[in-house]
Design an enzyme around this catalytic site. Sequence first.
Site, PDB file in Angstrom:
ATOM      1  N   HIS A 102       0.867  -1.170   0.000  1.00  0.00           N
ATOM      2  CA  HIS A 102       0.000   0.000   0.000  1.00  0.00           C
ATOM      3  C   HIS A 102       0.908   1.225   0.000  1.00  0.00           C
ATOM      4  CE1 HIS A 102      -2.454  -3.032   2.193  1.00  0.00           C
ATOM      5  NE2 HIS A 102      -3.507  -2.439   1.632  1.00  0.00           N
ATOM      6  N   ASP A 105       2.314   2.054   3.376  1.00  0.00           N
ATOM      7  CA  ASP A 105       3.261   1.085   3.943  1.00  0.00           C
ATOM      8  C   ASP A 105       4.686   1.547   3.672  1.00  0.00           C
ATOM      9  OD1 ASP A 105       1.022  -0.559   4.354  1.00  0.00           O
ATOM     10  OD2 ASP A 105       1.341  -1.617   2.461  1.00  0.00           O
TER      11      ASP A 105
END
Length: 439
Positions: A102, A105
Amino acid sequence: MSEIFKGIPVIPYEGSESKNAFAFKYYDADRVVMGKKMSEHLPFAMAWWHNMCATGVDMFGVGTADKRFGAEAYGTMEHAKAKVDAAIEFMQKLGIKYYCFHDVDLVPEDADINVTNARLDEISDYILEKTAGTDIKCLWGTANMFGNPRFMNGAGSTNDVDVYCFAAAQIKKAIEITVKLGGRGYVFWGGREGYETLLNTKMKFEQENIATLMRMARDFGRSIGFTGTFLIEPKPKEPMKHQYDFDAATAIGFLKEFGLDKDFKMNIEANHATLAGHTFQHELRVSRENGMLGSIDANQGDVMLGWDTDCFPSNVYDTTLAMYEVLKNGGLDGGFNFDSKNRRPSYTYEDMFHAFVLGMDSFAYGLIKAAEMIEDGRIEAFIEKKYASFETDLGKKIRAGEATLEELAARAAEMKSVALPMSGSQEYLEGVMNNVLLK
């Protein structure tokens, strides 16, 4: 770059008799199964969010694992780069060639989206620099459109046009980074694309807006050279009470309704199948038979717990039936992403490696046994025999859509009664599967 996972070797294949905790028992990358190397059948990927970010925090307690990887503090660009260094070393020691991410992240999210985007540019440059000369690549990327409070009512399904714009901006940037990193796919996980109550919800309105957002994402991706697969990851609930991509059948119906089925496929997660009241194999079969099985999130749920536990896969019956569907599908556009996390008390670096050895071995064993099931032929032969009556002239006429209701009713009247159909022999078939798995 100094070694982060000190004392942990490159993980070798040693075979099923090995007792070495840091060795594969079944995953032999070069072993040929049904004409392809095991590594080609099983393009494994590391989930950045779990492996590089998750510390074991839950609603009842703080984290137990230290995931700073030598950085001074969490939430800094120094930490973001330390995670890259750790990820590359981790994947190289395990022989994993892919990762999934993501946007948030990879970098800490700033209140100003322009700052976040600049950080994504910086970290993606760093990833490309550090993976140069290796075979490590991106499997797929996605945008986290469920964590920030602005997405409390969803991203595509939001009631606020400004929030919708921020969702579009995150998707645009995440697609750009995915393309930059050579990703094979881009995933939509509708983490909050749903509702808590219909008392305050325009259901059709929200679904139309989700489809519009996906259509814009597809068009933008193609415009910048993305040739990979767009994916939907079905999930029935959690965090929303009801999510629009409830299961594979629902998500496929949605894609067909809005004309997105030519560009989108399914990213099936085992644990989400459990939450939907299905088996992992069921979700894979529905996707495969609709020509829309694209990628897999390799984990498993705990059937005694009613939430998304994201355990590392260990049930070899499930992995065998999963690989049976993958082999029948001719492989995947994507791969096998370990959307799995260590249990909270398993907090050491060694535990991270043990978990991946478990998961990779479980799917490798499943591949071996699924191939043996297909080559054994007894299950396939039984299924053909079960439906053999539809190979008669009348059966073929029905299948071709050429029979009429009156014609079939006349046939029934002529027969007067009918015998029971062929037995399903479930226990026999389960015995066949045991015979293959346990030999």
